[in-house]
Design an enzyme around this catalytic site. Sequence first.
Site, PDB file in Angstrom:
ATOM      1  N   GLY A 136     -44.530  -7.667  -8.620  1.00 25.52           N
ATOM      2  CA  GLY A 136     -45.821  -8.166  -9.124  1.00 25.52           C
ATOM      3  C   GLY A 136     -46.972  -7.382  -8.504  1.00 25.52           C
ATOM      4  O   GLY A 136     -48.023  -7.949  -8.177  1.00 25.52           O
ATOM      5  N   ILE A 146     -43.752  -5.076 -14.292  1.00 20.30           N
ATOM      6  CA  ILE A 146     -43.118  -5.289 -15.594  1.00 20.30           C
ATOM      7  C   ILE A 146     -43.843  -4.376 -16.592  1.00 20.30           C
ATOM      8  O   ILE A 146     -45.038  -4.094 -16.423  1.00 20.30           O
ATOM      9  CB  ILE A 146     -43.163  -6.769 -16.057  1.00 20.30           C
ATOM     10  N   GLN A 195     -53.737  -9.498  -8.977  1.00 17.35           N
ATOM     11  CA  GLN A 195     -54.943  -9.530  -8.130  1.00 17.35           C
ATOM     12  C   GLN A 195     -54.608  -9.171  -6.681  1.00 17.35           C
ATOM     13  O   GLN A 195     -55.300  -8.365  -6.051  1.00 17.35           O
ATOM     14  CB  GLN A 195     -55.603 -10.915  -8.185  1.00 17.35           C
ATOM     15  N   TYR A 211     -47.336 -25.524 -11.601  1.00 14.68           N
ATOM     16  CA  TYR A 211     -47.625 -24.541 -10.547  1.00 14.68           C
ATOM     17  C   TYR A 211     -47.284 -25.142  -9.176  1.00 14.68           C
ATOM     18  O   TYR A 211     -46.565 -24.538  -8.376  1.00 14.68           O
ATOM     19  CB  TYR A 211     -49.098 -24.162 -10.617  1.00 14.68           C
ATOM     20  N   LYS A 226     -44.365 -24.267  -6.349  1.00 13.86           N
ATOM     21  CA  LYS A 226     -44.741 -23.869  -4.988  1.00 13.86           C
ATOM     22  C   LYS A 226     -44.024 -24.729  -3.943  1.00 13.86           C
ATOM     23  O   LYS A 226     -43.524 -24.215  -2.955  1.00 13.86           O
ATOM     24  CB  LYS A 226     -46.262 -23.944  -4.799  1.00 13.86           C
ATOM     25  N   ILE A 262     -38.694  -9.881 -12.097  1.00 12.32           N
ATOM     26  CA  ILE A 262     -38.113 -10.795 -11.105  1.00 12.32           C
ATOM     27  C   ILE A 262     -37.019 -11.682 -11.698  1.00 12.32           C
ATOM     28  O   ILE A 262     -36.178 -12.209 -10.970  1.00 12.32           O
ATOM     29  CB  ILE A 262     -39.226 -11.643 -10.435  1.00 12.32           C
TER      30      ILE A 262
HETATM   31  N1  LIG Z   1     -54.989 -15.160  -6.323  1.00  8.81           N
HETATM   32  C1  LIG Z   1     -55.100 -16.347  -5.761  1.00  8.81           C
HETATM   33  O1  LIG Z   1     -56.211 -16.889  -5.628  1.00  8.81           O
HETATM   34  C2  LIG Z   1     -53.879 -17.046  -5.238  1.00  8.81           C
HETATM   35  C3  LIG Z   1     -54.042 -18.248  -4.533  1.00  8.81           C
HETATM   36  C4  LIG Z   1     -52.917 -18.920  -4.064  1.00  8.81           C
HETATM   37  C5  LIG Z   1     -51.659 -18.360  -4.253  1.00  8.81           C
HETATM   38  N2  LIG Z   1     -51.522 -17.188  -4.941  1.00  8.81           N
HETATM   39  C6  LIG Z   1     -50.157 -16.677  -5.163  1.00  8.81           C
HETATM   40  O2  LIG Z   1     -50.057 -15.298  -4.856  1.00  8.81           O
HETATM   41  C7  LIG Z   1     -49.122 -14.663  -5.746  1.00  8.81           C
HETATM   42  C8  LIG Z   1     -49.780 -13.507  -6.460  1.00  8.81           C
HETATM   43  O3  LIG Z   1     -50.952 -13.971  -7.106  1.00  8.81           O
HETATM   44  P1  LIG Z   1     -51.950 -13.014  -7.901  1.00  8.81           P
HETATM   45  O4  LIG Z   1     -53.284 -13.666  -7.811  1.00  8.81           O
HETATM   46  O5  LIG Z   1     -51.796 -11.615  -7.509  1.00  8.81           O
HETATM   47  O6  LIG Z   1     -51.408 -13.259  -9.388  1.00  8.81           O
HETATM   48  P2  LIG Z   1     -51.642 -12.380 -10.704  1.00  8.81           P
HETATM   49  O7  LIG Z   1     -51.450 -13.267 -11.872  1.00  8.81           O
HETATM   50  O8  LIG Z   1     -52.895 -11.586 -10.585  1.00  8.81           O
HETATM   51  O9  LIG Z   1     -50.413 -11.366 -10.589  1.00  8.81           O
HETATM   52  C9  LIG Z   1     -49.088 -11.770 -10.808  1.00  8.81           C
HETATM   53  C10 LIG Z   1     -48.233 -10.531 -11.002  1.00  8.81           C
HETATM   54  O10 LIG Z   1     -46.916 -10.947 -11.384  1.00  8.81           O
HETATM   55  C11 LIG Z   1     -46.468 -10.070 -12.410  1.00  8.81           C
HETATM   56  N3  LIG Z   1     -45.386 -10.700 -13.174  1.00  8.81           N
HETATM   57  C12 LIG Z   1     -45.469 -11.644 -14.157  1.00  8.81           C
HETATM   58  N4  LIG Z   1     -44.237 -11.913 -14.625  1.00  8.81           N
HETATM   59  C13 LIG Z   1     -43.365 -11.151 -13.906  1.00  8.81           C
HETATM   60  C14 LIG Z   1     -41.957 -10.989 -13.923  1.00  8.81           C
HETATM   61  N5  LIG Z   1     -41.168 -11.658 -14.783  1.00  8.81           N
HETATM   62  N6  LIG Z   1     -41.404 -10.117 -13.042  1.00  8.81           N
HETATM   63  C15 LIG Z   1     -42.162  -9.410 -12.175  1.00  8.81           C
HETATM   64  N7  LIG Z   1     -43.508  -9.503 -12.130  1.00  8.81           N
HETATM   65  C16 LIG Z   1     -44.084 -10.373 -12.981  1.00  8.81           C
HETATM   66  C17 LIG Z   1     -47.715  -9.776 -13.232  1.00  8.81           C
HETATM   67  O11 LIG Z   1     -47.532  -8.595 -14.004  1.00  8.81           O
HETATM   68  C18 LIG Z   1     -48.735  -9.593 -12.112  1.00  8.81           C
HETATM   69  O12 LIG Z   1     -48.708  -8.259 -11.643  1.00  8.81           O
HETATM   70  C19 LIG Z   1     -48.625 -15.793  -6.673  1.00  8.81           C
HETATM   71  O13 LIG Z   1     -47.448 -16.343  -6.128  1.00  8.81           O
HETATM   72  C20 LIG Z   1     -49.745 -16.811  -6.605  1.00  8.81           C
HETATM   73  O14 LIG Z   1     -49.290 -18.102  -6.907  1.00  8.81           O
HETATM   74  C21 LIG Z   1     -52.594 -16.527  -5.435  1.00  8.81           C
END
Ligand SMILES: NC(=O)c1ccc[n+]([C@@H]2O[C@H](COP(=O)([O-])OP(=O)(O)OC[C@H]3O[C@@H](n4cnc5c(N)ncnc54)[C@H](O)[C@@H]3O)[C@@H](O)[C@H]2O)c1
Length: 316
Positions: free
Chosen positions: A8, A34, A12, A142, A146, A54
Amino acid sequence: MKNILIIGSTGQIGTELTMHLRNHYQGNVVAGYIPAAAPKGELLESGPAEVVDITNAQQIADTVEKYDIDTIFNLAALLSAVAEAKPQLAWHIGLGGLFNVLEVAREKGCAVFTPSSIGAFGPGTPKDKTPQDTVQRPQTMYGVTKVAGELLGDYYHKRFGVDTRSVRFPGLISNVALPGGGTTDYAVDIYYKAIQDGSFVCPIKAGTFMDMMYMPDALHAMVQLMEADPTRLKHRNSFNIASMSFEPEMIYAAIKKEMPDFTMTYEVDELRQQIAESWPNSLDDSCAREEWDWSPTYDLDSMTRDMLEKLSARLK
Ligand SMILES: NC(=O)c1ccc[n+]([C@@H]2O[C@H](COP(=O)([O-])OP(=O)(O)OC[C@H]3O[C@@H](n4cnc5c(N)ncnc54)[C@H](O)[C@@H]3O)[C@@H](O)[C@H]2O)c1
């Protein structure tokens, strides 16, 4: 950490974590992606990249083998608002995916970081200074993924000795990649709109407090926890971490200090508002401070100055 796989990597967090690790570690930092979200520009050109879905355990195992990976950062997930629209897929990626990662890690001896979230709490959780160990009965898919993910991470550590570690991230604020559909996205959007339009329509009600963090502190937390002495860790999945807690009027006031003409109105998004109200106002992060010396750098004002400076330079 020597050779690292980020699953991933184009989201972000992944966009910035991949570059951060490539700048600080000598070994391979592999950007897993992906095909629908392939890496571009600097992310693509600065190191190896591989398709790693994944939900495909073989792809994870093949990449771990090919690059002799010792640490996996698992960032694949559907964020809170998107997961409510697609709960079955959110489970498949969040839990099915985590199971695949942990099985590969068990067989190949990798350490695993998988972020949890303030979304792992629910309406029955104490709202202020939420303790490390407390009631976790979230009502969103969600949150369900978690909490189950935290338990699965601890299980693999206790049962199989896999080095699993995690933090509960609050809403993350960054100026590089846009957020992926979470409840705290408004706190990123507001900076873009301030620069681009001079005004912002806020989807979250005034008075709704949530924990937030600036991305440089989040990157630091991930690296610091994965480098921490394991003998000091009493907890693993997952640590509360915190740096600031605010409600929309407070971020509005912080921006207005720098941009006096900025204006904000409200148009509340009911789904996001409902989710926000079920989450804590602020977390107690004393266990992270005691067990691996967690300490954030940014507060609302210093983050606001940095966000506005970086975005102005890029967007204007
Ligand atoms: N950004 C936040 O504010 C925040 C806050 C709390 C927790 N998190 C956690 O941090 C982690 C990353 O968050 P983020 O903000 O970067 O999310 P995001 O949505 O920006 O990125 C998620 C990534 O997962 C990839 N993805 C989707 N399906 C997939 C698959 N089948 N196989 C492989 N990759 C796949 C997407 O292409 C993307 O690159 C997550 O577990 C999220 O729950 C984020």
